[in-house]
Write a protein that holds these residues in place. Structure first.
Motif, PDB file in Angstrom:
ATOM      1  N   ILE A  92      41.438-121.487  25.035  1.00  0.00           N
ATOM      2  CA  ILE A  92      42.218-120.821  24.433  1.00  0.00           C
ATOM      3  C   ILE A  92      41.801-120.813  23.066  1.00  0.00           C
ATOM      4  O   ILE A  92      41.817-119.821  22.344  1.00  0.00           O
ATOM      5  N   GLU A  93      41.642-121.840  22.685  1.00  0.00           N
ATOM      6  CA  GLU A  93      41.063-122.101  21.117  1.00  0.00           C
ATOM      7  C   GLU A  93      39.831-121.477  20.900  1.00  0.00           C
ATOM      8  O   GLU A  93      39.752-120.821  19.773  1.00  0.00           O
ATOM      9  N   ILE A  94      38.870-121.592  21.706  1.00  0.00           N
ATOM     10  CA  ILE A  94      37.587-120.721  21.307  1.00  0.00           C
ATOM     11  C   ILE A  94      37.718-119.406  21.361  1.00  0.00           C
ATOM     12  O   ILE A  94      37.247-118.796  20.339  1.00  0.00           O
ATOM     13  N   ILE A  95      38.632-118.761  22.146  1.00  0.00           N
ATOM     14  CA  ILE A  95      38.838-117.582  22.099  1.00  0.00           C
ATOM     15  C   ILE A  95      39.496-117.087  20.938  1.00  0.00           C
ATOM     16  O   ILE A  95      39.220-116.046  20.033  1.00  0.00           O
ATOM     17  N   ASP A  96      40.447-117.760  20.613  1.00  0.00           N
ATOM     18  CA  ASP A  96      41.202-117.572  19.358  1.00  0.00           C
ATOM     19  C   ASP A  96      40.192-117.656  18.021  1.00  0.00           C
ATOM     20  O   ASP A  96      40.441-116.717  16.969  1.00  0.00           O
ATOM     21  N   ILE A  97      39.400-118.622  17.945  1.00  0.00           N
ATOM     22  CA  ILE A  97      38.443-118.965  17.006  1.00  0.00           C
ATOM     23  C   ILE A  97      37.659-117.516  16.899  1.00  0.00           C
ATOM     24  O   ILE A  97      37.064-116.972  15.856  1.00  0.00           O
ATOM     25  N   ALA A  98      37.088-117.097  18.099  1.00  0.00           N
ATOM     26  CA  ALA A  98      36.164-115.989  18.090  1.00  0.00           C
ATOM     27  C   ALA A  98      37.071-114.714  17.629  1.00  0.00           C
ATOM     28  O   ALA A  98      36.413-113.745  16.842  1.00  0.00           O
ATOM     29  N   HIS A  99      38.220-114.599  17.939  1.00  0.00           N
ATOM     30  CA  HIS A  99      38.914-113.408  17.468  1.00  0.00           C
ATOM     31  C   HIS A  99      39.020-113.356  15.846  1.00  0.00           C
ATOM     32  O   HIS A  99      39.111-112.385  14.998  1.00  0.00           O
ATOM     33  N   ALA A 100      39.049-114.617  15.430  1.00  0.00           N
ATOM     34  CA  ALA A 100      39.400-114.979  13.873  1.00  0.00           C
ATOM     35  C   ALA A 100      38.197-114.371  13.318  1.00  0.00           C
ATOM     36  O   ALA A 100      38.046-114.014  11.874  1.00  0.00           O
ATOM     37  N   TYR A 101      36.935-114.429  13.779  1.00  0.00           N
ATOM     38  CA  TYR A 101      35.595-114.233  13.311  1.00  0.00           C
ATOM     39  C   TYR A 101      35.274-112.757  13.545  1.00  0.00           C
ATOM     40  O   TYR A 101      34.156-112.331  13.203  1.00  0.00           O
ATOM     41  N   GLY A 102      36.175-111.928  14.144  1.00  0.00           N
ATOM     42  CA  GLY A 102      36.072-110.488  14.511  1.00  0.00           C
ATOM     43  C   GLY A 102      35.220-110.190  15.711  1.00  0.00           C
ATOM     44  O   GLY A 102      34.764-109.021  16.088  1.00  0.00           O
ATOM     45  N   LEU A 103      35.185-111.273  16.466  1.00  0.00           N
ATOM     46  CA  LEU A 103      34.429-111.159  17.599  1.00  0.00           C
ATOM     47  C   LEU A 103      35.547-110.886  18.892  1.00  0.00           C
ATOM     48  O   LEU A 103      36.158-111.832  19.359  1.00  0.00           O
ATOM     49  N   GLU A 104      35.473-109.805  19.260  1.00  0.00           N
ATOM     50  CA  GLU A 104      36.687-109.495  20.254  1.00  0.00           C
ATOM     51  C   GLU A 104      36.336-109.636  21.647  1.00  0.00           C
ATOM     52  O   GLU A 104      36.816-110.201  22.559  1.00  0.00           O
ATOM     53  N   GLU A 105      35.142-109.331  22.090  1.00  0.00           N
ATOM     54  CA  GLU A 105      34.496-109.399  23.272  1.00  0.00           C
ATOM     55  C   GLU A 105      33.920-110.773  23.568  1.00  0.00           C
ATOM     56  O   GLU A 105      32.712-110.766  23.315  1.00  0.00           O
ATOM     57  N   VAL A 106      34.673-111.826  24.122  1.00  0.00           N
ATOM     58  CA  VAL A 106      34.130-112.902  24.287  1.00  0.00           C
ATOM     59  C   VAL A 106      34.754-113.624  25.466  1.00  0.00           C
ATOM     60  O   VAL A 106      36.198-113.221  25.849  1.00  0.00           O
ATOM     61  N   ALA A 141      38.165-123.510  11.463  1.00  0.00           N
ATOM     62  CA  ALA A 141      37.554-122.455  12.168  1.00  0.00           C
ATOM     63  C   ALA A 141      38.425-121.445  12.632  1.00  0.00           C
ATOM     64  O   ALA A 141      38.211-120.139  12.951  1.00  0.00           O
ATOM     65  N   ARG A 142      39.717-121.827  13.028  1.00  0.00           N
ATOM     66  CA  ARG A 142      40.888-121.145  13.372  1.00  0.00           C
ATOM     67  C   ARG A 142      41.159-120.137  12.516  1.00  0.00           C
ATOM     68  O   ARG A 142      41.720-118.949  12.931  1.00  0.00           O
ATOM     69  N   GLU A 143      41.114-120.197  11.166  1.00  0.00           N
ATOM     70  CA  GLU A 143      41.349-119.202  10.351  1.00  0.00           C
ATOM     71  C   GLU A 143      40.120-118.618   9.462  1.00  0.00           C
ATOM     72  O   GLU A 143      40.215-118.005   8.484  1.00  0.00           O
ATOM     73  N   ALA A 144      39.003-118.816  10.129  1.00  0.00           N
ATOM     74  CA  ALA A 144      37.782-118.286   9.667  1.00  0.00           C
ATOM     75  C   ALA A 144      37.340-118.914   8.393  1.00  0.00           C
ATOM     76  O   ALA A 144      36.855-118.042   7.249  1.00  0.00           O
ATOM     77  N   ARG A 145      37.741-120.203   7.816  1.00  0.00           N
ATOM     78  CA  ARG A 145      37.570-120.966   6.404  1.00  0.00           C
ATOM     79  C   ARG A 145      36.194-121.117   6.553  1.00  0.00           C
ATOM     80  O   ARG A 145      35.764-122.112   5.129  1.00  0.00           O
ATOM     81  N   VAL A 146      35.450-121.292   7.430  1.00  0.00           N
ATOM     82  CA  VAL A 146      34.136-121.757   7.350  1.00  0.00           C
ATOM     83  C   VAL A 146      33.007-120.833   7.971  1.00  0.00           C
ATOM     84  O   VAL A 146      33.516-120.364   9.028  1.00  0.00           O
ATOM     85  N   THR A 147      31.972-120.914   7.453  1.00  0.00           N
ATOM     86  CA  THR A 147      30.771-119.966   8.182  1.00  0.00           C
ATOM     87  C   THR A 147      30.258-120.650   9.225  1.00  0.00           C
ATOM     88  O   THR A 147      30.294-121.855   9.349  1.00  0.00           O
ATOM     89  N   ALA A 148      29.619-119.839  10.143  1.00  0.00           N
ATOM     90  CA  ALA A 148      28.984-120.139  11.473  1.00  0.00           C
ATOM     91  C   ALA A 148      27.904-121.048  11.156  1.00  0.00           C
ATOM     92  O   ALA A 148      27.757-122.339  11.884  1.00  0.00           O
ATOM     93  N   VAL A 149      27.105-120.890   9.818  1.00  0.00           N
ATOM     94  CA  VAL A 149      26.033-121.904   9.710  1.00  0.00           C
ATOM     95  C   VAL A 149      26.523-123.237   9.140  1.00  0.00           C
ATOM     96  O   VAL A 149      26.113-124.306   9.655  1.00  0.00           O
ATOM     97  N   ASP A 150      27.474-123.158   8.310  1.00  0.00           N
ATOM     98  CA  ASP A 150      28.234-124.347   7.837  1.00  0.00           C
ATOM     99  C   ASP A 150      28.643-125.155   9.150  1.00  0.00           C
ATOM    100  O   ASP A 150      28.897-126.422   9.085  1.00  0.00           O
ATOM    101  N   GLY A 151      29.483-124.383   9.865  1.00  0.00           N
ATOM    102  CA  GLY A 151      30.106-125.222  10.987  1.00  0.00           C
ATOM    103  C   GLY A 151      29.094-125.938  11.798  1.00  0.00           C
ATOM    104  O   GLY A 151      29.366-126.830  12.404  1.00  0.00           O
ATOM    105  N   ILE A 152      27.941-125.382  12.061  1.00  0.00           N
ATOM    106  CA  ILE A 152      27.083-126.026  12.952  1.00  0.00           C
ATOM    107  C   ILE A 152      26.470-127.168  12.208  1.00  0.00           C
ATOM    108  O   ILE A 152      26.481-128.372  12.987  1.00  0.00           O
ATOM    109  N   ARG A 153      26.367-127.059  10.939  1.00  0.00           N
ATOM    110  CA  ARG A 153      25.865-128.023  10.228  1.00  0.00           C
ATOM    111  C   ARG A 153      26.970-129.242  10.328  1.00  0.00           C
ATOM    112  O   ARG A 153      26.427-130.436  10.568  1.00  0.00           O
ATOM    113  N   ARG A 154      28.213-128.930  10.191  1.00  0.00           N
ATOM    114  CA  ARG A 154      29.219-129.843  10.250  1.00  0.00           C
ATOM    115  C   ARG A 154      29.271-130.601  11.481  1.00  0.00           C
ATOM    116  O   ARG A 154      29.656-131.746  11.960  1.00  0.00           O
ATOM    117  N   LEU A 155      29.196-129.745  12.562  1.00  0.00           N
ATOM    118  CA  LEU A 155      29.208-130.495  14.063  1.00  0.00           C
ATOM    119  C   LEU A 155      28.021-131.340  14.273  1.00  0.00           C
ATOM    120  O   LEU A 155      28.301-132.327  14.772  1.00  0.00           O
TER     121      LEU A 155
END
Length: 460
Positions: A46-60, A105-119
């Motif tokens: 549920i969390e991953i799908i909601d995060i994907a929608h926050a980044y504008g990715l609907e088909e996930v 990420a739930r509020e799309a306040r971090v870019t994907a590149v920065d998110g991978i670096r933080r992971l």
């Protein structure tokens, strides 16, 4: 040449535009990190799908299993699938950092590149506690749990020593050692306890053994498996239950091997009635010591200590009350039902809140669904009928705790949504009755007062 300024909506859309491959990698990493944080598979999806929608990715779509995660993005013609295996478990400080990243990420306040670096930074985080403090924490944790399970000062001191031994062993990062550590730990602890039991009055040896092995007990694993089965995640739930049962069997094998070497009789594997040799308030000291040990050994964040202690008091107190009202087998239901809304409320706090896993896992170990199962499996090796009875009781305990968690979660979510609906209730004043229309407002007020005076006028 003058340029047209970018509108806020356009800037927001531009900031949310991410490379699909990078975003897919980020989503996969988030799912891996949440799995390492001991989240249930249904909540991760549920969390991953909601995060994907926050980044504008609907088909996930997301498929989460305890050791592997699949993420599919794109439509039928352009779909892409990525998978990742999960072979690690996070400490509490890593879980806290992971929770902050998921919230952003739930509020799309971090870019994907920065998110991978933080992971990657979270995965490489060194422990926030020195190895000596973590070892001391495991010793204190064990002492506190002994005061709850087999309350005597002799048993508490023995538990402190055993906890220190296991605490040092658990600091090893060897993958091979981690596979055999439960068997080795149970064998060493059982050997020491069985040798000292005739000399030192430790009460019930089996209950003393449970304390240093508590962090190996699959109580949370079994309970999460039952929750996932109830949520329809049959593959994940079944695999967790199977893994938990195997882990119980490994712990029981170490105890039986030590008992065989020492040469104890079959009656020593039967749990004895607890003799209360200390005042009742010692249980409170045990809970505080247990919470302090969890805080030190698992490198919990600074704000988590008192929340953990509060959850432990609620869970233990509710379980004791449930034992008096409905019996010990289903007392875990009362404890889980009481502590679950508290834990979820703590997680939802804007300031000072901590992830639910940090507070849930210690509470699960206090409710000890795995302890009864370990006793049952051990006893079952020497007395089949008694072992079946104990294993059945342990299964009923796990089911009652899982049911309490499910009902407690549902009640909290329902109450939270209802309270949110009440707080958001608002009626906007129509524009025709805005502040500029004072004459109309005055006429409405005058008409209301006239109707009121006519109703109050006495009849003939």
């Amino acid at each position: 040449m003058p340029t047209t300024p970018t509108t806020p909506d356009a800037a927001d859309a531009e900031s949310r535009a991410e490379d699909p491959a990078v975003l897919r990698t980020f989503l996969l990493g988030l799912a891996e990190g949440m799995t390492a944080s001991a989240e249930s598979t249904d909540r991760i999806r549920i969390e991953i799908i909601d995060i994907a929608h926050a980044y504008g990715l609907e088909e996930v779509d997301v498929v989460v299993l305890p050791t592997i995660t699949f993420v599919r993005t794109g439509g039928d013609d352009s779909s892409r699938v990525a998978l990742k295996t999960v072979q690690t478990t996070f400490r509490f400080d890593q879980i806290a950092a992971m929770s902050r990243l998921v919230r952003e990420a739930r509020e799309a306040r971090v870019t994907a590149v920065d998110g991978i670096r933080r992971l990657n930074e979270i995965g490489a985080m060194p422990p926030s506690r020195h190895w000596f403090m973590r070892t001391l924490g495991h010793a204190v944790l064990t002492m506190g749990l002994v005061l709850l399970l087999a309350p005597s000062w002799q048993a508490a001191l023995l538990g402190f020593g055993l906890g220190a031994i296991i605490g040092v062993a658990k600091l090893s990062r060897s993958g091979t050692l981690s596979l055999v550590l439960p068997v080795v730990a149970s064998f060493v602890c059982a050997l020491i306890v069985f040798l000292l039991a005739p000399i030192v009055q430790v009460g019930d040896p089996l209950r003393v053994l449970i304390a240093p092995l508590a962090t190996f007990l699959p109580g949370a694993l079994l309970t999460t498996g039952v929750r996932e089965l109830a949520a329809g995640q049959m593959v994940a739930g079944t695999s967790r239950l199977g893994s938990g049962i195997v882990q119980l069997a490994l712990l029981a094998f170490g105890i039986l091997a030590a008992g065989t070497i020492v040469g104890i009789g079959d009656d020593e594997y039967v749990p004895r009635e607890v003799q209360q040799t200390l005042p009742w308030w010692v249980a409170g000291i045990g809970l505080v010591l247990y919470g302090l040990g969890v805080y030190l050994h698992f490198a919990a964040p600074g704000t988590a200590f008192w929340w953990v202690v509060l959850a432990l008091v609620v869970a233990y107190g509710a379980q004791q009350l449930g034992a008096l009202l409905v019996g010990p087998t289903v007392s875990g239901f009362v404890g889980a039902l009481a502590v679950t809304p508290l834990v979820l409320w703590i997680e939802d706090l804007r300031r000072g809140g901590v992830p639910s896993q940090i507070v849930f896992l210690p509470a699960f170990w206090v409710l000890v669904p795995g302890a009864a199962g370990l006793i049952g499996v051990t006893e079952g090796a020497v007395a089949e009928s008694a072992g079946i009875d104990d294993v059945s009781a342990a299964f009923a305990t796990v089911m009652s705790i899982a049911l309490g968690v499910l009902i407690g979660s549902a009640l909290y979510r329902f109450a939270r949504r209802s309270a949110s609906g009440i707080a958001e209730f608002h009626v906007d004043l129509p524009t025709v009755l805005g502040p500029s229309d004072e004459p109309m407002l005055s006429r409405i007020a005058d008409a209301a007062s006239q109707r009121g005076s006519r109703r109050r006028r006495p009849g003939p």
